[in-house]
Design an enzyme around this catalytic site. Structure first.
Site, PDB file in Angstrom:
ATOM      1  CB  SER A   1      -1.964   2.817  68.731  1.00  0.00           C
ATOM      2  OG  SER A   1      -3.219   3.051  68.890  1.00  0.00           O
TER       3      SER A   1
ATOM      4  CG  ASP B   1      -5.634   0.824  61.594  1.00  0.00           C
ATOM      5  OD1 ASP B   1      -4.389   1.205  62.067  1.00  0.00           O
ATOM      6  OD2 ASP B   1      -6.551   0.891  62.418  1.00  0.00           O
TER       7      ASP B   1
ATOM      8  CG  HIS C   1      -4.621  -0.238  65.187  1.00  0.00           C
ATOM      9  ND1 HIS C   1      -3.977   1.133  64.827  1.00  0.00           N
ATOM     10  CD2 HIS C   1      -4.616  -0.216  66.854  1.00  0.00           C
ATOM     11  CE1 HIS C   1      -3.712   1.742  65.842  1.00  0.00           C
ATOM     12  NE2 HIS C   1      -3.979   0.965  67.015  1.00  0.00           N
TER      13      HIS C   1
END
Length: 495
Positions: A41, A125, A160
């Site tokens: 991320s 995601d 995610h």
């Protein structure tokens, strides 16, 4: 697992880890040709930035659900995530930065072609998503990374998260995006990536020794950066602690994932240390912290950083993606400190200099002095984590110039042995220059334009002189402008 059970598990892990006092980063026998970086991320955006900016240092880059270099330098950050499509025109703007900064603001861009790159994203995601990751892949391909050196992985149904093949305590389901953003997805992300970088590896150890996890003091490297914690973590296999030549990997957590937020989950439950333990790989885990202060960003207006994200947006300066970025410099300084005992297979480094102090302050300079180190062939001086001297210093003092008036800086000093091996940094010494600080103006973008500090075009406000994009021209976006010359303003703040 319930939220309470997850909290309890994390608290127990945190308590066990926190029992030790923070130590200085160790100087180890690191093969400097075998240093790599990865992240999830915001950590993935940061790993990508480090890989481009310090391309002569990092031979491998792992991006787990991130986006392309400088995306948020040209676009509101929302255009770089939430599975946004990134156009060829947008990539061209980012490429112009890579090209223009090559060899100056960043290391030579030509180094990128030699890197080994690992990319992973979940098909479900929606936080970052496959589209930004496809742009990452295109950007690497455009910069010469061969297909054989680029591993592309899009996992069906994964959200995610950081993918593993084991069930860590408190992990979330692979198909959901939830704390701690680590999931048993039946895919060993850390192992697959490290094999991409280093080739065949010995079988992992699923129970790394707790004594190998070391909490270290980050403050000598962070120079008071609001977005970084006081301490970080490093995993040092026993063989590496005993002087064996080892490789170094930097693992960067994502938003809502630092030690203060999820305890040791990212450090212990991602699989990095399981592979590191049996393969002479040191793993450095730098740490962010929550920052609720509001900061002007490159293209996203004024924002706080309440989730403890790494800086891929420009919270901490317009050079956030370059070598001069404060978090970039801090991580690189940590890498240099850990690898100070190695030369690519050789070892040994002198002790760090002592007695570092500052004196003779002027509005633009400071003298830094220290005690001589027996056997040293020279010294390097670092200001706020970045090397200040162009050539090796042979005396035991150095006059640092080009400083801003009325500004506090921090300096450390390293020494070099006869073979050029650099020591760990000294303890930091701070000093404040004389004079009057630069003038800053904080107002909404409409008021800046009305006051003649900025101008508007196409609904956006631009700083006069620097022409930096301040965000939307309205009453709701607040920006701090620093005047550096007659009718010349830059986005930033006054120290």
């Amino acid at each position: 697992m319930s939220s309470f059970a997850h909290w309890a598990a994390s608290s127990l892990a945190a308590a066990a880890f926190a029992a030790q006092a923070a130590s200085p980063l160790p100087s180890l026998n690191v093969d400097k040709t075998q240093i790599s970086v990865s992240g999830l991320s915001s950590g993935a955006f940061m790993a990508n930035q480090l890989g481009y900016a310090y391309s002569s240092t990092f031979m491998g880059v792992g991006v787990f659900a991130g986006g392309p270099y400088m995306c948020a330098g040209h676009n509101n950050y929302t255009a770089c995530m939430y599975n946004a499509s990134i156009s060829a025109s947008q990539l061209n703007s980012m490429q112009a930065d890579l090209t223009n900064w090559s060899g100056s603001n960043d290391d030579a861009l030509s180094n990128v072609a030699r890197q080994k790159v690992f990319l992973w994203v979940g098909s479900s995601d929606t936080t970052v998503g496959p589209n930004p990751m496809n742009a990452v892949k295109t950007q690497y391909t455009n910069n010469g990374v061969a297909a054989a050196n680029l591993s592309w992985n899009q996992q069906s149904g994964a959200n995610h998260t950081f993918p593993t093949d084991f069930a860590g305590s408190g992990d979330n389901a692979c198909g959901t995006a939830a704390s701690p953003y680590i999931s048993n997805c039946g895919f060993d992300g850390a192992g697959a990536m490290l094999k991409q970088f280093y080739g065949t590896l010995s079988a992992r150890n699923d129970a790394p020794a707790s004594a190998n996890y070391i909490q270290f003091d980050q403050t000598p490297y962070t120079a008071g950066n609001a977005g970084m914690a006081a301490t970080g973590w490093i995993y040092v296999p026993a063989a590496c602690a005993s002087g064996a030549s080892c490789r170094l990997h930097v693992a960067l957590h994502g938003c809502l994932q630092n030690y203060a937020q999820v305890g040791a989950d990212f450090i212990q439950n991602t699989g990095y240390t399981r592979w590191a333990d049996t393969n002479h790989i040191i793993v450095l885990f730098p740490q962010t912290q929550v920052d609720n202060g509001t900061h002007s960003t490159a293209a996203s207006g004024s924002l706080a950083n309440p989730n403890g994200c790494w800086d891929w947006i420009g919270w901490y300066g317009t050079t956030f993606a370059q070598k001069a970025g404060v978090q970039m410099k801090a991580i690189k300084a940590m890498v240099d400190a850990v690898s100070a005992g190695g030369t690519g297979g050789g070892g040994g480094a002198l002790a760090a200099p002592t007695g570092v102090g500052t004196s003779n302050a002027t509005a633009s300079s400071m003298t830094i002095a220290w005690n001589a180190v027996s056997g040293a062939s020279g010294y390097n001086v670092y200001r706020n984590g970045a090397k200040a001297n162009a050539s090796t210093v042979t005396a035991t003092s150095f006059v640092d110039t080009g400083l801003a008036p009325a500004t506090t800086y921090s300096w450390t000093v390293t020494d070099l042995d006869a073979a050029g091996v650099e020591s760990a940094p000294s303890s930091a010494a701070s000093g404040t220059t004389t004079g009057t600080a630069a003038t800053c103006y904080t107002a909404n973008n409409y008021a800046h334009v009305q006051a003649g500090r900025a101008h508007q075009s196409g609904g956006y406000a631009y700083a006069n002189g620097s022409n930096q994009n301040m965000g939307l021209w309205n009453l709701y976006v607040t920006t701090t402008l620093r005047q550096t010359g007659t009718n010349y303003y830059v986005i930033g703040s006054c120290p």
